[in-house]
Motif scaffolding. Structure first.
Motif, mmCIF file in Angstrom:
data_model
loop_
_atom_site.group_PDB
_atom_site.id
_atom_site.type_symbol
_atom_site.label_atom_id
_atom_site.label_comp_id
_atom_site.label_asym_id
_atom_site.label_seq_id
_atom_site.Cartn_x
_atom_site.Cartn_y
_atom_site.Cartn_z
ATOM 1 N N VAL A 86 0.873 -1.170 0.000
ATOM 2 C CA VAL A 86 0.000 0.000 0.000
ATOM 3 C C VAL A 86 0.910 1.219 0.000
ATOM 4 O O VAL A 86 1.680 1.428 0.945
ATOM 5 N N ILE A 87 0.856 1.992 -1.064
ATOM 6 C CA ILE A 87 1.743 3.141 -1.253
ATOM 7 C C ILE A 87 0.900 4.406 -1.131
ATOM 8 O O ILE A 87 -0.111 4.544 -1.828
ATOM 9 N N VAL A 88 1.310 5.329 -0.268
ATOM 10 C CA VAL A 88 0.467 6.450 0.101
ATOM 11 C C VAL A 88 1.114 7.775 -0.296
ATOM 12 O O VAL A 88 2.181 8.137 0.225
ATOM 13 N N VAL A 89 0.474 8.490 -1.195
ATOM 14 C CA VAL A 89 0.960 9.816 -1.598
ATOM 15 C C VAL A 89 0.689 10.805 -0.467
ATOM 16 O O VAL A 89 -0.384 10.796 0.137
ATOM 17 N N ASP A 90 1.665 11.631 -0.167
ATOM 18 C CA ASP A 90 1.624 12.656 0.887
ATOM 19 C C ASP A 90 1.905 12.094 2.277
ATOM 20 O O ASP A 90 1.810 12.822 3.271
ATOM 21 N N ASP A 91 2.252 10.830 2.362
ATOM 22 C CA ASP A 91 2.583 10.225 3.657
ATOM 23 C C ASP A 91 4.090 10.310 3.871
ATOM 24 O O ASP A 91 4.866 9.905 2.994
ATOM 25 N N ASP A 92 4.508 10.812 5.034
ATOM 26 C CA ASP A 92 5.935 10.925 5.328
ATOM 27 C C ASP A 92 6.499 9.669 5.976
ATOM 28 O O ASP A 92 7.707 9.597 6.253
ATOM 29 N N GLY A 93 5.638 8.697 6.226
ATOM 30 C CA GLY A 93 6.066 7.475 6.893
ATOM 31 C C GLY A 93 6.632 6.446 5.943
ATOM 32 O O GLY A 93 6.910 6.725 4.772
ATOM 33 N N PRO A 94 6.770 5.212 6.425
ATOM 34 C CA PRO A 94 7.406 4.149 5.623
ATOM 35 C C PRO A 94 6.614 3.732 4.389
ATOM 36 O O PRO A 94 7.168 3.101 3.487
ATOM 37 N N ARG A 95 5.322 4.080 4.347
ATOM 38 C CA ARG A 95 4.521 3.730 3.167
ATOM 39 C C ARG A 95 4.409 4.884 2.177
ATOM 40 O O ARG A 95 3.676 4.793 1.190
ATOM 41 N N GLY A 96 5.119 5.957 2.448
ATOM 42 C CA GLY A 96 5.004 7.149 1.622
ATOM 43 C C GLY A 96 5.476 6.938 0.192
ATOM 44 O O GLY A 96 6.464 6.236 -0.060
ATOM 45 N N PHE A 97 4.793 7.564 -0.755
ATOM 46 C CA PHE A 97 5.148 7.461 -2.170
ATOM 47 C C PHE A 97 6.564 7.952 -2.417
ATOM 48 O O PHE A 97 7.340 7.308 -3.145
ATOM 49 N N ASP A 98 6.907 9.092 -1.831
ATOM 50 C CA ASP A 98 8.244 9.635 -2.056
ATOM 51 C C ASP A 98 9.319 8.658 -1.589
ATOM 52 O O ASP A 98 10.317 8.438 -2.284
ATOM 53 N N ARG A 99 9.098 8.057 -0.415
ATOM 54 C CA ARG A 99 10.103 7.150 0.129
ATOM 55 C C ARG A 99 10.163 5.837 -0.647
ATOM 56 O O ARG A 99 11.241 5.352 -0.997
ATOM 57 N N LEU A 100 9.007 5.254 -0.924
ATOM 58 C CA LEU A 100 8.966 3.934 -1.546
ATOM 59 C C LEU A 100 9.222 3.948 -3.054
ATOM 60 O O LEU A 100 9.786 3.002 -3.592
ATOM 61 N N VAL A 101 8.791 5.026 -3.710
ATOM 62 C CA VAL A 101 8.821 5.032 -5.178
ATOM 63 C C VAL A 101 9.888 5.970 -5.740
ATOM 64 O O VAL A 101 10.664 5.587 -6.618
ATOM 65 N N MET A 102 9.935 7.203 -5.229
ATOM 66 C CA MET A 102 10.833 8.187 -5.831
ATOM 67 C C MET A 102 12.215 8.221 -5.184
ATOM 68 O O MET A 102 13.188 8.644 -5.816
ATOM 69 N N ASN A 103 12.334 7.775 -3.925
ATOM 70 C CA ASN A 103 13.621 7.851 -3.221
ATOM 71 C C ASN A 103 13.949 6.530 -2.532
ATOM 72 O O ASN A 103 14.468 6.514 -1.414
#
Length: 545
Positions: free
Chosen positions: A161-178
């Motif tokens: 479950v990938i969440v846009v705007d989430d700063d946690g471990p499921r965040g889109f930025d963390r999981l997908v972009m970085n």
């Protein structure tokens, strides 16, 4: 093979005719990057961030880099060929990046309308065995992570479950972009064969379980080609994308279309007419695809003193365009709104070319686009005479591959004709007019009431903003007709008012509705289609005991 339809033979015929070009989404994106790497590909606006400035502007080179990184991250998560990825996002840049990244690694994007809730998602995600889903942390006040977390015990295949705007471990930025995963450039991708499923889109039916419609990159590129040629779209066009990407119009006729043309895609996630028109004017929007209410709203803003956008072309589908809206668009914007008929199974079937929009859009739903054949016939495929209403059948390059996991529902025969479920007639020039639904007709004393024609008459009433005709049971007549109307004001609207308008319009008396219901707004499904089965339930009170 499905009931006589040979998909392999169909594919060979489409390639031989040149309609299927065997281009993947990567081919489209790479061509645009090569042509204009520094050109704006995406300009994204979000309501929660304020519509006064975009939240994200990406050049084609930047979009390409983002897709490569997202593809690498998804593959590192274990997502691969054939895996379904749910995209339950508004028109945000993250949707575009993830869709193209999924296609690069052979995964299957499954666009999902953000208005869906547990009932729809329980079935859709479970049936598709969705492996990953991308959702907002919040949109329009709804907590999407809590909703999906509540469903996860029933979805054993859902690993991510990938969440846009989430700063946690499921965040889109963390999981997908970085994520730190190695990017996958187009040359190292493993996209599906251009004739294999590249998107899964559930039908937005008004009754029953939704069906998963399968399209490949060939069908979508054929659609973009046909629409682009009919509209004369080029790389200079700026596409204003407010129609949800969770629906085929937004996904193929806007997102894929813009990349296919190498143009700029301007995103607005929540339709607010004043802000939308201002964004169009600011960004130089030239092309738009949306339903009639959007065009009406745009005209209303301009008539009230708003800026005049430079729209050159407008694809208008989903319902017939009232003549008054066509006239206002011509007078206020100098725009010819082009009527379109399409459906999930066939993408775009017919379209009125801009040069004849003022003449034809009010009275027809266009003529067949390139690569599509249309036929007006009876239930046995026997052609009907010009001007006579019958079933609308279609076949060709834009036709779907079939229903996901349900080949038995695909009733195409050896010749490939698909029954659209619509009733229509055709004029001498090949322009069609949708005249009702084969499963949604009103038969009074053995005579079919032309539902769409009567609805169009009601639409022309100066106080009516929306209209629908449904039948209700009658022991003597079989059925009678009830008109549901939404009004522009709070004044009464009686049967006498309806009869006076019908008489003024010249409609035959046997077609006049026998009941009228005032409704604040029509019940609609995710695609904006009126859910007439709900109206029929309301109209049943008029049935005699």
């Amino acid at each position: 093979m499905t009931d006589g339809f040979d998909l392999a033979a169909h594919a060979r015929a489409m390639r031989a005719a040149g309609w299927w070009q065997d281009k993947t989404f990567d081919d489209l994106l790479e061509a645009a990057i090569t042509a204009s790497p520094g050109k704006r590909a995406i300009v994204a606006y979000r309501k929660d961030k304020g519509f006064d400035r975009p939240v994200k502007v990406m050049s084609y080179a930047e979009l390409g880099a983002a897709v490569a990184q997202a593809a690498g991250s998804l593959r590192a998560m274990g997502v691969g060929p054939g895996d379904v990825i749910g995209l339950m996002l508004p028109n945000w840049w993250e949707f575009v990046v993830t869709a193209f990244a999924a296609c690069r690694i052979g995964a299957v994007p499954n666009p999902l309308m953000h208005i869906f809730r547990e009932r729809e998602l329980r079935f859709m995600l479970g049936f598709a065995e969705t492996k990953a889903i991308v959702i907002p942390k919040s949109f329009r006040g709804h907590d999407f992570p809590a909703m999906i977390d509540g469903l996860r015990p029933e979805l054993p295949a859902l690993d991510h479950v990938i969440v846009v705007d989430d700063d946690g471990p499921r965040g889109f930025d963390r999981l997908v972009m970085n994520s730190g995963a190695a990017p996958i450039p187009a040359a190292e991708g493993t996209p599906a064969d251009p004739g294999e499923m590249a998107v899964l889109m559930y039908t937005s039916g008004t009754t029953g379980e939704p069906k998963g419609v399968m399209h490949c990159s060939n069908t979508q590129v054929a659609c973009a080609t046909a629409l682009g040629n009919r509209f004369g779209l080029t790389a200079e066009d700026v596409h204003f994308a407010v129609t949800p990407f969770g629906h085929m119009t937004g996904y193929t006729a806007m997102m894929v279309q813009a990349i296919y043309c190498g143009g700029t895609m301007v995103l607005q996630d929540v339709w607010e007419p004043e802000a939308g028109v201002a964004i169009m004017a600011r960004e130089g929007a030239t092309h738009m695809a949306a339903a009639t209410p959007f065009l009406s709203d745009i005209c209303g803003v301009i008539a009230g003193g708003g800026p005049v956008p430079g729209l050159r072309t407008f694809l208008c589908g989903g319902a017939q365009i009232p003549p008054v809206v066509i006239e206002r668009a011509r007078e206020l914007i100098g725009l010819g709104a082009s009527s379109l008929w399409g459906m999930s199974e066939g993408l775009a079937g017919s379209l009125t070319e801009p040069a004849r929009a003022h003449e034809k859009s009010a009275s027809t739903d266009g003529r067949a686009v390139e690569g599509v054949e249309l036929l007006i016939a009876d239930e046995n495929l026997a052609p009907l005479p010009q001007g006579e209403t019958g079933r609308l059948w279609f076949r060709g390059a834009l036709q779907f591959l079939g229903y996901f996991k349900r080949p038995g529902l695909d009733a195409r025969g050896p010749e490939g004709w698909f029954d659209s479920g619509d009733l229509a007639y055709m004029d001498a020039e090949g322009y069609i007019r949708i005249n009702g639904r084969s499963k949604d007709i009103v038969i009074r004393s053995g005579e079919n009431i032309p539902v769409v024609e009567i609805e169009s008459i009601l639409y022309r009433h100066p106080r009516v903003t929306d209209a629908a005709i449904v039948g209700y049971p009658d022991k003597r007549m079989g059925e009678r007709a009830c008109a549901f109307v939404a009004l522009a004001d709070d004044r009464p609207f009686s049967m006498d008012d309806l009869r006076a308008w019908m008489e003024e319009s010249g409609a035959a008396r046997q077609y006049w509705p026998e009941a009228v219901e005032i409704i604040a707004s029509m019940p609609r499904n995710a695609a904006g289609k009126i859910q007439k089965f709900l109206l029929k339930e309301q109209a049943a009170k008029y049935a005699a005991d």
